[in-house]
Design an enzyme around this catalytic site. Structure first.
Site, PDB file in Angstrom:
ATOM      1  N   LYS A 136     -54.596 -36.436 -61.264  1.00  0.00           N
ATOM      2  CA  LYS A 136     -54.056 -35.614 -60.166  1.00  0.00           C
ATOM      3  C   LYS A 136     -53.398 -34.375 -60.765  1.00  0.00           C
ATOM      4  CE  LYS A 136     -50.924 -35.925 -56.199  1.00  0.00           C
ATOM      5  NZ  LYS A 136     -49.990 -36.817 -55.467  1.00  0.00           N
TER       6      LYS A 136
ATOM      7  N   CYS B 297     -41.483 -37.174 -55.840  1.00  0.00           N
ATOM      8  CA  CYS B 297     -42.193 -38.458 -55.797  1.00  0.00           C
ATOM      9  C   CYS B 297     -41.435 -39.598 -56.466  1.00  0.00           C
ATOM     10  CB  CYS B 297     -43.573 -38.291 -56.447  1.00  0.00           C
ATOM     11  SG  CYS B 297     -44.599 -37.045 -55.641  1.00  0.00           S
TER      12      CYS B 297
ATOM     13  N   ARG C 297     -48.759 -30.269 -47.273  1.00  0.00           N
ATOM     14  CA  ARG C 297     -47.305 -30.365 -47.158  1.00  0.00           C
ATOM     15  C   ARG C 297     -46.831 -30.080 -45.749  1.00  0.00           C
ATOM     16  NH1 ARG C 297     -46.346 -27.736 -53.189  1.00  0.00           N
ATOM     17  NH2 ARG C 297     -47.193 -29.554 -54.284  1.00  0.00           N
TER      18      ARG C 297
ATOM     19  N   GLU D 142     -55.376 -39.963 -69.151  1.00  0.00           N
ATOM     20  CA  GLU D 142     -54.718 -40.515 -67.966  1.00  0.00           C
ATOM     21  C   GLU D 142     -55.555 -41.634 -67.343  1.00  0.00           C
ATOM     22  OE1 GLU D 142     -51.897 -40.063 -66.445  1.00  0.00           O
ATOM     23  OE2 GLU D 142     -51.046 -38.187 -67.186  1.00  0.00           O
TER      24      GLU D 142
ATOM     25  N   CYS E  96     -42.756 -39.125 -51.774  1.00  0.00           N
ATOM     26  CA  CYS E  96     -42.451 -37.725 -51.466  1.00  0.00           C
ATOM     27  C   CYS E  96     -42.292 -37.460 -49.974  1.00  0.00           C
ATOM     28  CB  CYS E  96     -43.491 -36.797 -52.076  1.00  0.00           C
ATOM     29  SG  CYS E  96     -45.180 -37.035 -51.470  1.00  0.00           S
TER      30      CYS E  96
ATOM     31  N   TYR F 265     -60.909 -34.660 -45.030  1.00  0.00           N
ATOM     32  CA  TYR F 265     -60.529 -34.363 -43.650  1.00  0.00           C
ATOM     33  C   TYR F 265     -61.745 -33.964 -42.819  1.00  0.00           C
ATOM     34  CZ  TYR F 265     -56.092 -34.265 -46.088  1.00  0.00           C
ATOM     35  OH  TYR F 265     -55.025 -34.619 -46.879  1.00  0.00           O
TER      36      TYR F 265
ATOM     37  N   LYS G 109     -58.251 -35.604 -58.127  1.00  0.00           N
ATOM     38  CA  LYS G 109     -57.686 -34.762 -57.070  1.00  0.00           C
ATOM     39  C   LYS G 109     -57.133 -33.487 -57.691  1.00  0.00           C
ATOM     40  CE  LYS G 109     -54.141 -34.937 -53.440  1.00  0.00           C
ATOM     41  NZ  LYS G 109     -53.020 -35.706 -52.868  1.00  0.00           N
TER      42      LYS G 109
ATOM     43  N   SER H 295     -56.567 -30.676 -48.820  1.00  0.00           N
ATOM     44  CA  SER H 295     -56.248 -29.877 -47.640  1.00  0.00           C
ATOM     45  C   SER H 295     -56.602 -28.403 -47.807  1.00  0.00           C
ATOM     46  CB  SER H 295     -54.769 -30.026 -47.299  1.00  0.00           C
ATOM     47  OG  SER H 295     -53.954 -29.582 -48.386  1.00  0.00           O
TER      48      SER H 295
ATOM     49  N   ARG I 272     -43.814 -29.894 -59.072  1.00  0.00           N
ATOM     50  CA  ARG I 272     -44.213 -31.210 -59.572  1.00  0.00           C
ATOM     51  C   ARG I 272     -44.948 -31.118 -60.909  1.00  0.00           C
ATOM     52  NH1 ARG I 272     -45.882 -32.680 -53.459  1.00  0.00           N
ATOM     53  NH2 ARG I 272     -43.830 -33.387 -52.771  1.00  0.00           N
TER      54      ARG I 272
END
Length: 325
Positions: free
Chosen positions: A196, A131, A206, A234, A123, A314, A249, A275, A218
């Protein structure tokens, strides 16, 4: 009153040493993975406008960043690339001299003790921001797998210690595992972004990765936030296909999913403190509304309590400093 029978739970909370002695979960610097955004070009250290304290770095600024990470004792970094040129097939993702490959070689040559995890997606490199390859207005699953394998192999050749595919194509772990094995990298583990969700919490990322889709969204390949049991399907598929770690995530809104994955599967569980979660804390702290240190440490400890073995965050540099206090 002398005949009342009740438990005295407060006995174990009466002092800091006692509380420490019976603490059930512990956050360690060794649990932290710090994301880095490597930018093509020279002499740039661009603060991400929606993520205070997070920067896009060109290679000439990477040494100073890595020196700080090493000094803090953070054991692992997760690399994202921000290329100067993009095309429909994301060719810079799998180029021998792509920015993640160049950064990986530099880190492994100069900081061999730090584990390099390569985010494996297209991506950031595609002109359309999706992606995989676009066919008839949608991301085509199987043809995208071929490019993801090329990307993973090129990252392994550059020295990446772990491949972390984040694209959510069906069969992506099986394809990458086969590709790595055939290329002689059978000992390189896969840290799958297997659980995810299609989340609004990714918004600031982004800005950092310059990866906003140029059309649509997405939701045809990332998961519906309302679904719980789908996460187990999954995860099970990816584990059967050869995943060595499982990422959930985002983080904070999905702690129930982290616990489900931990309870059902016997492999290291990784949570991505994304983020949007980071930026909300930073914004509230900047306004003086919260105690940033206490909030962050409580959040990260809660992720460990939910079952996470490792945390991509982060906040890693700040948390590492606070853990030294």
């Amino acid at each position: 009153m002398k005949h009342l029978q009740f438990a005295r739970h407060r006995r174990l909370r009466s002092s800091a040493p006692l509380r420490s002695m019976v603490r059930e979960n512990h956050l360690r610097t060794e649990d932290l993975i710090y994301p880095l955004f490597i930018l093509e070009g020279e002499n740039k250290r661009n603060e991400v406008r929606s993520m205070p304290g997070v920067y896009q770095l060109t290679m000439d600024n990477l040494k100073a960043e890595m020196d700080e990470i090493a000094e803090l004792g953070i054991p692992s970094v997760l690399l994202f690339g921000v290329p100067e040129e993009k095309d429909e097939c994301g060719s810079q993702a799998y180029h021998d001299h792509g920015i993640v490959q160049v950064a990986t070689r530099f880190i492994k040559e100069n900081y061999p003790e730090i584990v390099v995890i390569a985010d494996t997606c297209l991506c950031e490199y595609t002109s359309h921001g999706h992606c995989g390859l676009i066919e008839n207005g949608d991301v085509h699953n199987d043809s995208s797998l071929e490019l993801l394998v090329k990307t993973a192999v090129s990252q392994a050749e550059a020295g990446a210690d772990i491949i972390a595919p984040s694209n959510m194509m069906d069969g992506f772990v099986a394809a990458i595992r086969e590709g790595l094995d055939e290329a002689g990298y059978e000992n390189i583990p896969i840290m799958s972004y297997g659980v995810k969700y299609a989340s609004a919490f990714y918004g600031p990322f982004r800005d950092a990765a310059d990866s906003t889709p140029q059309f649509g969204d997405r939701k045809t390949y990332q998961m519906d936030p309302a679904n719980r049991f789908e996460a187990l399907r999954e995860a099970e598929s990816d584990i059967d296909e050869g995943a060595d770690f499982m990422i959930v995530k985002p983080g904070m809104p999905y702690l129930d999913i982290v616990r489900d994955v931990k309870n059902n599967f016997n492999l290291p569980v990784v949570i991505y403190n994304v983020s949007g979660e980071y930026s909300m804390v930073k914004a509230a702290a900047a306004n003086g509304w919260i105690d940033e240190q206490r909030i962050v440490m409580e959040m990260l400890t809660g992720m460990k309590r939910a079952g996470a073995d490792l945390i991509i965050t982060y906040h890693a540099k700040d948390a590492a400093r606070w853990l030294k206090e």
